[in-house]
Design an enzyme around this catalytic site. Structure first.
Site, PDB file in Angstrom:
ATOM      1  N   CYS A  20       5.898  -2.107   5.118  1.00 16.25           N
ATOM      2  CA  CYS A  20       4.705  -1.784   4.333  1.00 16.25           C
ATOM      3  C   CYS A  20       3.807  -1.059   5.318  1.00 16.25           C
ATOM      4  O   CYS A  20       3.626  -1.522   6.453  1.00 16.25           O
ATOM      5  CB  CYS A  20       4.048  -3.066   3.819  1.00 16.25           C
ATOM      6  SG  CYS A  20       2.463  -2.730   3.011  1.00 16.25           S
ATOM      7  N   CYS A  75       4.021   5.296   1.743  1.00 10.24           N
ATOM      8  CA  CYS A  75       3.931   3.966   1.130  1.00 10.24           C
ATOM      9  C   CYS A  75       5.345   3.544   0.761  1.00 10.24           C
ATOM     10  O   CYS A  75       6.048   4.279   0.056  1.00 10.24           O
ATOM     11  CB  CYS A  75       3.062   4.040  -0.123  1.00 10.24           C
ATOM     12  SG  CYS A  75       3.110   2.547  -1.165  1.00 10.24           S
TER      13      CYS A  75
END
Lengths: 228, 228
Positions: free
Chosen positions: B195, B83
């Protein structure tokens, strides 16, 4: 859904990815925080289960038990093994921890019973067959379990090792389909994908009978457990 | 390839599955035993990173640091976080353990430099932008980093939450493509999928410029590390 799932995986790793992906799909979730916490020990270096059960290699039992202990220590509330054959070592694994180990064999056999068959065909690796895991599970349920002929079983094992090497292409899919159909031709009313590599290549739509995926059956069982 | 990889995941879980799948694909392997051991803590219950960075919620830092300690204890030789936004807490995480944390931000910025751009477009979540992670990484490399306009950024965040809710369908893919193209239209010579939800829907073939996937960049870095 506050249970933490511990996954003993890596046998093979692609089957563990598949289990993890299907576990997410089966979890009703609108946002990250609705999902289950999943701890995975994907350890492909565990000794070959088939070789061990055939008496031709070291037992993976101690490493699998150690993985179970590690997952329990890390906070797992329940354990699963994303590999049918490794269930030959289920007692050794369960006895290493206090948390429950949900059996993929029982989950799969129970899922197969939904279509009320009296004869099923089982696609299982050599070690899984030799350990009698599905023979016992179906005998307990009053169902006859058919397995591949010796030649077909050899071909099946070669396919499994091809899938483990990353070959999930068209030829592999067709070959797996032919093996499944050979069980139908002998009267199997359902085909049991009793090895977690099988669902990576076997399209259930290609068969006239239900295909019971051991991966899906275990996912369903663990999601139900997590809701309790 | 005897290193064990520890993955701090679950943000979101589908991005962790994607990272795990790509890690396997990138590992040259003929049999299970050739694969890396991977320990995953997929903990979607970590507090929302974007809310925390905006000062609207609790910090996920302590839970992420605890996950890092658990993975180290379980035998990980190296850590990664699947992440980008969570890298805002990288120092807190790194300081909790002795093993190295490989940065997804650095891996991605380095991968972007391969096409020698002087201006890149960054698709990053609010928290990742607010924390300045890619601004610093590209400034260090002498590259101008463009971000979405305010309206487009709002749409991007809505898309991310749709992807996290399981919607990776055609409309979501087209919308993500339009956002990427809007960066190209402003002169970006490469688009950074900064992302881990973005590669789940953005088809790099749809763009005229390279798309740098932060997931792929981190996979490449960790596989290279594991070989050393």
């Amino acid at each position: 859904m506050s249970k933490t799932i511990g996954v003993i995986g890596g046998m093979g790793p692609a089957a563990t990815v598949d289990f993890f992906a299907k576990l997410l799909e089966a979890t009703p979730a609108e946002r990250d925080q609705d999902h289950l916490r999943v701890l995975i020990d994907s350890n492909p270096r565990v000794p070959d289960r088939n070789a061990a059960i055939a008496g031709r290699g070291p037992s993976p039992g101690p490493q699998l038990a150690e993985a179970a202990r590690g997952l329990e220590r890390a906070g797992a509330d329940v354990l699963v093994i994303a590999c049918n054959t490794a269930h030959a070592f289920a007692e050794e694994i369960q006895s290493a921890v206090k948390i429950p180990l949900l059996s993929m064999i029982d989950a799969t056999a129970d899922a197969a019973m939904e279509s009320k068959p009296w004869r099923v065909g089982v696609l299982a690796a050599d070690g899984c067959r030799r350990a009698g895991l599905y023979q016992r599970a179906f005998a307990d349920r009053g169902v006859e379990a058919l397995f591949l002929s010796d030649d077909a079983q050899q071909e099946f094992m070669q396919l499994l090792y091809r899938i483990k090497a990353g070959d999930t292409g068209d030829a592999t899919q067709r070959a797996m389909e032919r093996l499944a159909i050979s069980l139908n031709a002998r009267g199997a009313q359902a085909v049991i994908a009793a090895c977690t590599e099988v669902p990576l290549v076997l399209n259930s739509d290609a068969l006239a009978t239900p295909v019971i995926s051991s991966t899906d059956a275990l996912v369903e069982r663990v999601v139900a457990f997590a809701r309790t």
